[in-house]
Design an enzyme around this catalytic site. Structure first.
Site, PDB file in Angstrom:
ATOM      1  N   LYS A  20      72.700 -34.160  24.228  1.00 58.77           N
ATOM      2  CA  LYS A  20      71.394 -34.599  24.713  1.00 58.77           C
ATOM      3  C   LYS A  20      70.334 -33.815  23.955  1.00 58.77           C
ATOM      4  O   LYS A  20      70.594 -32.703  23.489  1.00 58.77           O
ATOM      5  CB  LYS A  20      71.257 -34.334  26.214  1.00 58.77           C
ATOM      6  CG  LYS A  20      70.178 -35.136  26.888  1.00 58.77           C
ATOM      7  CD  LYS A  20      70.620 -36.533  27.259  1.00 58.77           C
ATOM      8  CE  LYS A  20      69.473 -37.365  27.786  1.00 58.77           C
ATOM      9  NZ  LYS A  20      69.923 -38.654  28.321  1.00 58.77           N
TER      10      LYS A  20
ATOM     11  N   ASP B 186      65.706 -42.135  25.858  1.00 60.28           N
ATOM     12  CA  ASP B 186      65.740 -41.652  27.248  1.00 60.28           C
ATOM     13  C   ASP B 186      64.286 -41.700  27.709  1.00 60.28           C
ATOM     14  O   ASP B 186      63.466 -42.399  27.087  1.00 60.28           O
ATOM     15  CB  ASP B 186      66.321 -40.219  27.330  1.00 60.28           C
ATOM     16  CG  ASP B 186      66.608 -39.781  28.770  1.00 60.28           C
ATOM     17  OD1 ASP B 186      67.585 -40.250  29.352  1.00 60.28           O
ATOM     18  OD2 ASP B 186      65.826 -38.989  29.334  1.00 60.28           O
TER      19      ASP B 186
HETATM   20  P1  NDP Z   1      61.259 -44.526  30.766  1.00 60.08           P
HETATM   21  O1  NDP Z   1      60.463 -43.492  30.082  1.00 60.08           O
HETATM   22  O2  NDP Z   1      61.338 -45.893  30.191  1.00 60.08           O
HETATM   23  O3  NDP Z   1      60.767 -44.677  32.289  1.00 60.08           O
HETATM   24  C1  NDP Z   1      60.777 -43.590  33.164  1.00 60.08           C
HETATM   25  C2  NDP Z   1      60.153 -44.042  34.470  1.00 60.08           C
HETATM   26  O4  NDP Z   1      60.323 -43.000  35.428  1.00 60.08           O
HETATM   27  C3  NDP Z   1      58.667 -44.265  34.348  1.00 60.08           C
HETATM   28  O5  NDP Z   1      58.264 -45.218  35.285  1.00 60.08           O
HETATM   29  C4  NDP Z   1      58.101 -42.886  34.677  1.00 60.08           C
HETATM   30  O6  NDP Z   1      56.774 -42.908  35.148  1.00 60.08           O
HETATM   31  C5  NDP Z   1      59.036 -42.444  35.772  1.00 60.08           C
HETATM   32  N1  NDP Z   1      59.122 -40.983  35.760  1.00 60.08           N
HETATM   33  C6  NDP Z   1      59.454 -40.181  34.725  1.00 60.08           C
HETATM   34  N2  NDP Z   1      59.384 -38.886  35.065  1.00 60.08           N
HETATM   35  C7  NDP Z   1      58.989 -38.870  36.340  1.00 60.08           C
HETATM   36  C8  NDP Z   1      58.742 -37.838  37.261  1.00 60.08           C
HETATM   37  N3  NDP Z   1      58.851 -36.535  36.921  1.00 60.08           N
HETATM   38  N4  NDP Z   1      58.362 -38.196  38.522  1.00 60.08           N
HETATM   39  C9  NDP Z   1      58.248 -39.509  38.860  1.00 60.08           C
HETATM   40  N5  NDP Z   1      58.476 -40.540  38.019  1.00 60.08           N
HETATM   41  C10 NDP Z   1      58.845 -40.217  36.780  1.00 60.08           C
HETATM   42  O7  NDP Z   1      62.707 -43.889  30.946  1.00 60.08           O
HETATM   43  P2  NDP Z   1      64.093 -44.622  31.254  1.00 60.08           P
HETATM   44  O8  NDP Z   1      63.868 -45.808  32.117  1.00 60.08           O
HETATM   45  O9  NDP Z   1      64.804 -44.769  29.974  1.00 60.08           O
HETATM   46  O10 NDP Z   1      64.868 -43.477  32.066  1.00 60.08           O
HETATM   47  C11 NDP Z   1      64.799 -43.379  33.493  1.00 60.08           C
HETATM   48  C12 NDP Z   1      65.988 -42.556  33.991  1.00 60.08           C
HETATM   49  O11 NDP Z   1      67.214 -43.211  33.611  1.00 60.08           O
HETATM   50  C13 NDP Z   1      66.096 -41.136  33.435  1.00 60.08           C
HETATM   51  O12 NDP Z   1      66.665 -40.296  34.419  1.00 60.08           O
HETATM   52  C14 NDP Z   1      67.070 -41.292  32.285  1.00 60.08           C
HETATM   53  O13 NDP Z   1      67.715 -40.078  31.952  1.00 60.08           O
HETATM   54  C15 NDP Z   1      68.038 -42.300  32.889  1.00 60.08           C
HETATM   55  N6  NDP Z   1      68.862 -43.038  31.937  1.00 60.08           N
HETATM   56  C16 NDP Z   1      68.291 -43.778  30.936  1.00 60.08           C
HETATM   57  C17 NDP Z   1      69.088 -44.500  30.072  1.00 60.08           C
HETATM   58  C18 NDP Z   1      68.529 -45.418  29.043  1.00 60.08           C
HETATM   59  O14 NDP Z   1      69.302 -46.153  28.436  1.00 60.08           O
HETATM   60  N7  NDP Z   1      67.215 -45.441  28.810  1.00 60.08           N
HETATM   61  C19 NDP Z   1      70.566 -44.426  30.150  1.00 60.08           C
HETATM   62  C20 NDP Z   1      71.057 -43.693  31.291  1.00 60.08           C
HETATM   63  C21 NDP Z   1      70.211 -43.013  32.114  1.00 60.08           C
HETATM   64  P3  NDP Z   1      55.581 -42.509  34.146  1.00 60.08           P
HETATM   65  O15 NDP Z   1      55.432 -43.648  33.211  1.00 60.08           O
HETATM   66  O16 NDP Z   1      54.413 -42.302  35.039  1.00 60.08           O
HETATM   67  O17 NDP Z   1      56.016 -41.235  33.464  1.00 60.08           O
END
Ligand code: NDP
Length: 448
Positions: A129, A169
């Site tokens: 990671k 991510d």
């Molecule tokens: P994105 O950046 O596309 O979206 C993240 C979302 O979560 C946004 O809506 C963001 O809001 C919100 N968010 C992020 N940090 C916080 C926080 N500290 N408190 C509240 N809301 C938060 O990321 P992903 O959708 O790719 O990832 C989301 C989760 O899924 C993560 O945990 C990631 O590790 C996991 N994941 C992702 C994969 C992938 O293929 N992308 C694969 C497996 C797991 P805002 O825009 O306001 O920051």
């Protein structure tokens, strides 16, 4: 989730001492070690081979300076990380997180989890990671490009198509992957599949964008079916509104559920008629704006400041898809009180240990992240296969492979939970099934 085995307790204490100030990493290690108690009692050979001591220690941790210049000509400096956690079953593989909260402990927890997740996919991928404390929010395209090029100018030395293959991510989507890929190609002068999540015109895979969210619903659907339930007619909460959340919402809706709430880091929207996903995609994927803009499309929906309030909305199924520890013990109790029957995790480690204890004590179906969200990395693995073959599979072909992988992941968790005397505890099942393949490989390869 208390550990009783003396050897595991001692190992956890040693791990805590060696990794001070890294609560997320210790949280992830504690959960896995607790699940492994019944395995360790039967497998003294793995203890003798030092597999557990080695599995909690990353193979390599790289920390580097990322200097870049903002649009006002001012020099900026961020910190970059790549943790190459475990290569027992394949090249390191895992995403790059760009978020101001990123530090070494968070990258280590994610790399540790990734090792078991990648093992569950059945594909040959080790765990890694990376990321940076860079905040992409509010930055211009030019600033994002400057940052990504500088990040890759150091990272390129440590990665490679057969060595370490990063992906997206939080904060790293197609735009960032594109800039990083371009810089890697320019420095190395070679065109290889060194990153996944690439654009479709230059080696990306169809269905990669949808994969984590769709995969989450495929896994959850298997878990529901095995317990005589389905998505049909259920009320669903999806936290976040990023890549994982959007496609989880899309697939849950296709399965006949009604998603009534989504969020971002500022607040959440509640639309009792069901979320209009086209509006969310327009706001988040096209305009890169805040979720509260949803009210300009649907003035009758509600917007509330703060993230945790989303868990107070009555639902049947909760799909946390934002970030780590977003559901604490208190939120979990409210979910239970309001009749929630299922929590299945799109985000990595979104439930605190107290929340997980609450789900298990109240008989909820609980789909743990390292199994339920493995569809993203599984499809990244399929992107690597297509790059090596110099072929592109159709959307349907990739989606079908993804679906089959998620079915097999659920089966592996279910079977391991039964074999080790904890039927229905898919968290223990996922940790055990993911661990055994990595542990056998580490033992076979000797003390390296
Ligand atoms: P994105 O950046 O596309 O979206 C993240 C979302 O979560 C946004 O809506 C963001 O809001 C919100 N968010 C992020 N940090 C916080 C926080 N500290 N408190 C509240 N809301 C938060 O990321 P992903 O959708 O790719 O990832 C989301 C989760 O899924 C993560 O945990 C990631 O590790 C996991 N994941 C992702 C994969 C992938 O293929 N992308 C694969 C497996 C797991 P805002 O825009 O306001 O920051």
């Amino acid at each position: 989730m208390a550990i009783k085995n003396a050897y595991l307790l001692d190992l956890l204490e040693r791990t805590k001492k060696r990794n001070p100030g890294e609560p997320e990493f210790i949280q992830a290690v504690t959960e896995v070690l607790a699940s492994l108690e019944p395995v360790i009692e039967q497998r003294q050979d793995l203890v003798d081979a030092g597999v557990l001591e080695r599995i909690v220690e990353p193979e390599r941790q790289i920390i580097f300076r990322v200097p870049w210049v903002d649009d006002n000509g001012k020099p900026q400096v961020n910190r970059g990380f790549r943790v190459q956690f475990n290569s027992a079953i394949g090249p390191y593989k895992g995403g790059i997180r760009l978020h101001p909260s990123v530090n070494l402990g968070i990258i280590k927890f994610l790399g540790f989890e990734q090792t078991f997740k990648n093992s569950l996919t059945t594909l040959p991928m080790g765990g890694g990671k990376g990321g940076s404390d860079f905040d992409p929010k509010g930055k211009s395209d030019n600033e994002i490009m400057n940052f990504c090029q500088s990040f890759m100018t150091e990272l390129y030395r440590h990665i490679g198509a057969d060595l370490d293959v990063p992906a997206g991510d939080i904060g790293t989507g197609a735009r960032e992957i594109g800039y990083m890929f371009g810089q890697y190609k320019r420095i190395r002068n070679e065109y290889v599949g060194v990153l996944t999540g690439k654009g479709l015109t230059y080696g990306g895979s169809l269905a990669r964008k949808q994969a984590t969210g769709y995969g989450l619903c495929y896994f959850t659907n298997e878990m529901l079916k095995a317990n005589g339930m389905s998505f049909e007619g259920k009320t669903v909460l999806v936290s976040g509104s990023g890549n994982v959340a959007i496609y989880a919402c899309e697939k849950a809706t296709t399965y006949g559920a009604k998603v009534v709430a989504m969020s971002d880091s500022n607040g959440y929207i509640y639309d009792k008629n069901g979320i209009d996903l086209d509006a969310v995609k327009q706001i988040k994927e096209v305009e890169r704006k805040r979720i509260k803009e949803y009210l300009t499309y649907h003035p009758n929906a509600e917007y509330h400041e703060g993230c945790s309030g989303i868990w107070t909305i009555p639902c049947d199924i909760a799909l946390p898809c934002a970030t780590q520890n977003e559901i604490n013990g208190e939120s979990a109790k409210i979910l239970v009180k309001n009749g929630c029957k299922v929590v299945s995790e799109g985000a990595n480690m979104p439930s605190t240990p107290e929340a997980i204890d609450t789900y298990l004590a109240n008989g909820l179906l609980y789909g743990p992240a390292k199994a339920a969200n493995a569809g993203g990395v599984a499809t990244s693995g399929l992107e690597m296969s297509q790059n090596s073959l110099r072929l592109s599979w159709s959307f349907e072909e990739v989606d079908e492979r993804l679906h089959n992988i998620m079915i097999s992941i659920f089966k592996a968790c279910d079977e391991a939970s039964k074999t080790y005397g904890m039927p229905g505890n898919y968290m223990a099942g996922a940790n055990i099934a993911g661990f055994i393949k990595v542990a056998e490989s580490m033992k076979a390869q000797g003390n390296v």
